[in-house]
Design a protein around this motif. Structure first.
Motif, PDB file in Angstrom:
ATOM      1  N   ALA A  94       0.820  -1.209   0.000  1.00  0.00           N
ATOM      2  CA  ALA A  94       0.000   0.000   0.000  1.00  0.00           C
ATOM      3  C   ALA A  94       0.853   1.259   0.000  1.00  0.00           C
ATOM      4  N   ALA A 136      -6.423  -8.340   1.368  1.00  0.00           N
ATOM      5  CA  ALA A 136      -5.644  -7.383   0.581  1.00  0.00           C
ATOM      6  C   ALA A 136      -5.219  -7.981  -0.751  1.00  0.00           C
ATOM      7  N   SER A 140      -6.446  -6.372  -4.257  1.00  0.00           N
ATOM      8  CA  SER A 140      -5.450  -5.695  -5.091  1.00  0.00           C
ATOM      9  C   SER A 140      -5.407  -6.263  -6.498  1.00  0.00           C
ATOM     10  N   HIS A 150      -4.454   1.086  -6.493  1.00  0.00           N
ATOM     11  CA  HIS A 150      -4.206  -0.147  -5.751  1.00  0.00           C
ATOM     12  C   HIS A 150      -4.256   0.085  -4.249  1.00  0.00           C
ATOM     13  N   THR A 151      -3.894   1.289  -3.804  1.00  0.00           N
ATOM     14  CA  THR A 151      -3.938   1.579  -2.369  1.00  0.00           C
ATOM     15  C   THR A 151      -5.370   1.531  -1.847  1.00  0.00           C
ATOM     16  N   ILE A 154      -6.540  -2.154  -1.737  1.00  0.00           N
ATOM     17  CA  ILE A 154      -5.962  -2.849  -0.587  1.00  0.00           C
ATOM     18  C   ILE A 154      -6.663  -2.431   0.695  1.00  0.00           C
ATOM     19  N   GLY A 155      -6.915  -1.123   0.843  1.00  0.00           N
ATOM     20  CA  GLY A 155      -7.632  -0.641   2.019  1.00  0.00           C
ATOM     21  C   GLY A 155      -9.013  -1.256   2.138  1.00  0.00           C
ATOM     22  N   LEU A 181      -2.999   2.288   5.033  1.00  0.00           N
ATOM     23  CA  LEU A 181      -2.848   3.448   4.146  1.00  0.00           C
ATOM     24  C   LEU A 181      -2.048   4.572   4.785  1.00  0.00           C
TER      25      LEU A 181
END
Length: 573
Positions: A94, A136, A140, A150-151, A154-155, A181
């Motif tokens: 992330a 995650a 992703s 992508h962040t 993932i979050g 994050l």
């Protein structure tokens, strides 16, 4: 001024809202299913082991974790990095641009299987780390199908996994921002909220998921107990640091064992199995022991003390020797046992002391500095109890434990793991992102070369015609050997009677130079104190001169990259 078009604006708004809803719902569904699958497999394995322990109790207790360790070692060796994945890998993915830590589906699936075997076989590891990792990883890998960073994905996966596992959606949202994050923006907050909420409702109404533990109604009896909450926080911080060092020492010990890595989890499994012959409560995540300790009226101080030490040793061995799993669940049990012991001591001074409140404070105070999530830990307690009074007590303990642990160890176990791998997050995301961006893209190829055989007058003439103040010198093999300044050449020509035929003895061989693979971040660190306009770029293999970088181009590339990062972190939609 840009004209306002209601139809276009409305259409864009509808598309954005629809995308946010779909991304959040899909990830929430996927992460919740994965979390429930892992929890179900762990429960099934525990029932199977308990059923066979009636026939072969001692043999099953020793053999099961040992064979589980062997299976985990073999599976982990098939992963790309040949080690179990932890939330540290999710944090790195992330915080970087996936060049440093890409969450591959194959590795995620193998880590999921290894974690399931670890937990099923009785290893003293946690289930929430693997749940975070699989959430995650799955989310992703949806980036190719969505127009979402992508962040953010993932979050969403992390928040949904935590929400489903704990039945605590608010804590899942905050955990994703606080630990993974490490920044807040509406662009990330909206889909993460949808993912956490959808995962929570799915686990509650479809799977009828129950919380890990239910806390009794607790009241604070004495005002002076707030001093006790402070003390338990300080002591918990010290114990958390000791626990973290035990894990790290176990890792160092495992590195010294003269066995192949694939067999080391089996050694830990054997040792834990032997220890479990006398203390079976150390096996697994210890959920039943956790509930019993929270609700026990008069727990035994001696039994709790032995369990506390044994659980720390067992967890350190399992994680240090390579079992796949998390540290959260063992931390909960260690914290509850420690808090209960402190409550028993307080009861000697204040007989009407509610021991459970110290158990909960100890649980939160131990866990929060280990995973680096004080806000998340506080919110989990609040969501499970709906008690402002208890949450206030927990908040005091958590604050002091984090202060102590941060000073003595650092932000969390995950940050330390990343630091040992060369990724220091204490300076933020900038070094990670800029560290993956090479200067190759801003290198200018049209460089004017001088040769070691060039005369002083020829060099002055060449630099004057090209309007350059510095010349970069190569030998007959085109190897870069240094630089020479125009001012230096002119001064030499105007002084003294003795003249050099070539510029060879005027070359500065110690000038600043970059390799072609030098990162923008490293280059910015290297130019501190640099005076000049251009910096040579050489091939790291043969030292051939490839081009030059203008200082202004390097600074512009740095500022452009930093601006892109800030736009991602602070964008409103």
């Amino acid at each position: 001024m840009r004209e306002f078009h209601p139809i276009q604006t409305s259409g864009d708004l509808i598309r954005r809202v629809t995308r946010v809803l779909l991304v959040g719902l899909i990830i929430g569904l996927i992460a919740s299913l994965a979390a429930q699958a892992l929890v179900w497999c762990i429960d099934f394995g525990a029932r199977w082991i308990n059923g066979h322990q009636v026939i072969y109790p001692r043999l099953i207790t020793v053999i099961t974790p040992m064979l589980g360790g062997l299976a985990v070692g073999l599976i982990v060796q098939s992963m790309r990095e040949q080690r179990p994945h932890t939330p540290a890998d999710v944090i790195l993915a992330a915080q970087s641009n996936l060049k440093l830590a890409s969450l591959k589906l194959k590795d995620g699936f193998l880590n999921f299987i290894a974690s399931m075997i670890s937990l099923t076989s009785g290893a003293s590891v946690g289930q929430y780390g693997p749940i975070v990792n699989i959430g995650a990883t799955l989310s992703s890998n949806l980036q190719r199908f969505t127009r979402t960073e992508h962040t953010v994905l993932i979050g969403c996966g992390v928040a949904a996994a935590i929400s489903s596992a704990f039945s605590a959606p608010i804590a899942g949202i905050i955990f994703a921002h606080e630990v993974i994050l490490r920044h807040y923006s509406l662009r990330a907050f909206a889909p993460i909220t949808i993912a956490a909420s959808s995962a929570f409702y799915l686990s509650k109404f479809v799977f009828h998921n129950q919380a890990l533990f239910e806390l009794p109604e607790i009241k604070i009896t004495y005002l002076s107990e707030f001093i006790g909450f402070t003390v338990v926080g300080v002591l918990a911080g010290l114990l958390a640091v000791a626990f973290l060092h035990a894990i790290l020492y176990a890792r160092l010990l495992a590195n010294k064992v003269p066995l192949h890595t694939r067999f080391k989890p089996m050694i830990a499994g054997l040792l834990v199995g032997l220890l479990a012959l006398q203390l079976p409560d150390i096996l697994g995540i210890g959920a039943s022991v956790l509930r019993e300790t929270l609700h026990a009226a008069t727990p035994s101080a001696l039994d709790l003390s032995i369990l506390l030490i044994a659980k720390i040793l067992a967890t350190a061995l399992c994680l240090g020797f390579g079992f796949a799993g998390g540290v959260f669940s063992p931390s909960l049990l260690i914290g509850v046992v420690f808090g209960t012991l402190f409550g028993l001591a307080m009861a000697l001074l204040f007989p009407e002391t509610n021991i459970q409140i110290y158990a909960i404070c100890g649980m939160a105070a131990i866990t929060s500095p280990i995973i680096g999530a004080p806000l998340t830990t506080i919110l989990i307690i609040f969501e499970l109890t709906q008690s402002y009074e208890l949450t206030t007590a927990v908040m005091i303990s958590v604050v002091f434990s984090n202060v102590v642990a941060y000073r003595l160890f650092g932000r969390s176990l995950f940050d330390f793991q990343l630091k040992t791998r060369g990724y220091d997050l204490s300076n933020g995301r900038d070094p990670l992102i800029l560290g993956t961006q090479s200067i190759h893209g801003i290198t200018r190829q049209n460089v004017t070369e001088l040769h070691t055989s060039s005369t002083v007058n020829a060099a002055i003439k060449q630099l004057t015609e090209t309007q350059l103040h510095q010349g970069f010198i190569v030998d007959t093999q085109q190897v870069f050997v240094g630089k020479v300044d125009l001012v230096q050449l002119i001064q030499y020509r105007e002084q003294g009677e003795q003249r050099l035929e070539t510029i060879k003895d005027l070359i500065n061989p110690h000038c600043l130079r970059f390799n072609a693979d030098t990162s923008i971040w490293q280059a910015m660190q290297d130019i501190k104190g640099f005076v000049g306009e251009r910096i040579p770029v050489v091939n790291p293999d043969d030292q051939h001169l490839l081009g030059v970088i203008h200082e202004a181009d390097l600074i512009d590339a740095y500022l452009t990259s930093v601006k892109a990062l800030r736009n991602e972190e602070t964008a409103n939609a």
